[in-house]
Design a protein around this motif. Structure first.
Motif, short mmCIF file in Angstrom:
data_model
loop_
_atom_site.label_atom_id
_atom_site.label_comp_id
_atom_site.label_asym_id
_atom_site.label_seq_id
_atom_site.Cartn_x
_atom_site.Cartn_y
_atom_site.Cartn_z
N PRO A 310 0.81 -1.23 0.00
CA PRO A 310 0.00 0.00 0.00
C PRO A 310 0.85 1.27 0.00
O PRO A 310 0.44 2.28 -0.59
N VAL A 311 2.01 1.23 0.64
CA VAL A 311 2.88 2.41 0.68
C VAL A 311 3.47 2.68 -0.69
O VAL A 311 3.59 3.83 -1.13
N ARG A 312 3.85 1.61 -1.38
CA ARG A 312 4.43 1.77 -2.71
C ARG A 312 3.40 2.20 -3.75
O ARG A 312 3.76 2.86 -4.73
N GLU A 313 2.13 1.84 -3.56
CA GLU A 313 1.16 1.99 -4.63
C GLU A 313 0.11 3.09 -4.40
O GLU A 313 -0.65 3.39 -5.31
N CYS A 314 0.06 3.67 -3.19
CA CYS A 314 -0.93 4.71 -2.91
C CYS A 314 -0.25 6.07 -2.81
O CYS A 314 0.89 6.18 -2.34
N GLN A 315 -0.94 7.11 -3.25
CA GLN A 315 -0.35 8.44 -3.27
C GLN A 315 0.00 8.96 -1.89
O GLN A 315 1.03 9.61 -1.70
N ARG A 316 -0.86 8.72 -0.92
CA ARG A 316 -0.64 9.21 0.44
C ARG A 316 -0.72 8.03 1.39
O ARG A 316 -1.73 7.32 1.42
N ALA A 317 0.34 7.82 2.18
CA ALA A 317 0.36 6.67 3.08
C ALA A 317 1.18 6.98 4.32
O ALA A 317 2.19 7.67 4.26
N THR A 318 0.72 6.46 5.44
CA THR A 318 1.46 6.55 6.70
C THR A 318 1.54 5.15 7.29
O THR A 318 0.78 4.25 6.89
N LEU A 319 2.46 4.96 8.23
CA LEU A 319 2.63 3.65 8.87
C LEU A 319 2.66 3.84 10.38
O LEU A 319 3.18 4.85 10.88
#
Length: 375
Positions: A310-319
């Motif tokens: 999801p981090v690689r493929e979504c424009q905005r991401a947090t973990l």
């Protein structure tokens, strides 16, 4: 007027029922069913000329339901009439395979968000969108978890991988804007084959991807090479055309959460974040960035890169690191947790999601390293 989407079947209303022409229902508690309201009473409210501002009529309507047209021929269902007053909902889906703790994480989030008013310091006032549905959810899920420390049973079935859970109204007291927020539990294996999956990912505002330390290899031997639910949802995003042509990324907000972080709480870097308190009254962008970096590094170093999709493929991401319970299940078969349930860092996830989605305004953002406020 913004569209109104049925949270249950995802049908988009062509027009929300008019107060002076629509048909209304009320819930009969004793018989546990919805019944049409008395036509004479409805007519008297509509014709009441002693209340020129129609406040009594408005208050009366705020307790009634409308029947969803439901062109999909699902089981008949009803929506709380005020649901249609807030426009297009901000839809949040909890994504993950069975057993990763999605139900526990969501129950802990809603319990702290609504019952404990956990985000009041950010100027967010949270009320329930449908009191009867919310109370049912609290009785079935929130109270058994947070009050009785009980293990929740899996609620999802293979033929219903998109399950509407609850809805709240988040009022930003700074901007004086109201946001309807709906929560969903998203399964994996049959998601792409479900007739509602395309409707959901088309409208989703945010996706919270839940990582289990045991499944991903952060604890013990890896049980899975990937999460089928992650892959199914990301594949459906591609199918429905959510990919931004300029960036090649999916135009959706994403949060990846290492749940059950209590089993990692004595290991670096989790030990530092597990007990770190959120900055009050502000959204600390530096903390969100740093935590995301540490979670990413941990998953990458343990060769759990499949859970970083999801981090690689979504424009905005947090973990994030979080624990819905703060304890593991008891081994005596009692269906309880070993210690009293104490959720940890579950609202930090919602803070990031609300910030990405514009529910928390940028005036609440602070980044100390750059010395900036209102980033």
């Amino acid at each position: 007027m913004s569209e109104v989407r049925c949270p249950i079947c995802l049908y988009v209303f062509e027009e929300w029922p008019d107060a002076y022409e629509g048909e209304f229902h009320e819930y009969n508690v004793e018989e546990q069913k919805y019944e049409p309201v008395d036509e004479n009473l409805l007519r008297r409210f509509r014709e009441d000329d002693q209340d020129p501002q129609r406040r009594r009529f408005q208050a009366w309507l705020a307790t009634k339901y409308v029947k969803c047209p439901n062109p999909y021929k699902d089981q008949p269902h009803y929506l709380f009439y005020p649901y249609g007053w807030y426009g297009e909902p901000f839809m949040i889906g909890m994504v993950g395979a069975t057993g990763v703790g999605k139900s526990h994480l969501l129950a802990a989030m809603i319990g702290q968000l609504v019952n404990q008013r956990g985000l009041d310091d950010l100027g967010l006032s949270v009320t329930v969108a449908d009191p009867r549905r919310h109370q049912d959810y609290v009785t079935r899920q929130v109270d058994p978890l947070l009050v009785d420390s009980k293990v929740l049973e899996a609620t999802q079935t293979p033929d219903q991988p998109v399950e509407f859970v609850d809805a709240v109204i988040v009022s930003n007291l700074r901007t004086r804007r109201d946001h309807l927020v709906t929560f969903y539990d998203i399964g994996g294996e049959s998601f792409t084959r479900n007739k509602r999956s395309a409707d959901f990912v088309n409208a989703a505002g945010a996706l919270i991807f839940v990582v289990d330390p045991h499944h991903s290899g952060l604890v013990g031997d890896r049980q899975k090479l990937e999460d089928e639910a992650f892959n199914a949802v990301l594949s459906q995003l591609k199918i429905v055309g959510r990919k931004d042509l300029d960036t090649g990324l999916y135009d959706v907000n994403a949060a990846v959460v290492v749940n059950k972080a209590d089993v990692l709480r004595f290991q670096p870097p989790v030990q530092d974040w597990y007990r770190k308190e959120r900055l009050r009254e502000w959204v600390n962008l530096d903390d969100i960035h740093d935590e995301s970096s540490f979670v990413y590094a941990l998953l990458y170093s343990r060769d759990a890169t499949a859970w970083l999709a999801p981090v690689r493929e979504c424009q905005r991401a947090t973990l994030h690191f979080a624990s819905a319970t703060g304890a593991e299940k008891a081994l005596d078969g009692s269906g309880s947790f070993r210690r009293r349930v104490q959720p940890n860092r579950v609202l930090e996830v919602l803070v990031a999601v609300f910030a990405m989605g514009g529910i928390i305004d940028s005036e609440a953002f602070v980044a100390r390293r750059t010395g900036s406020v209102g980033v």
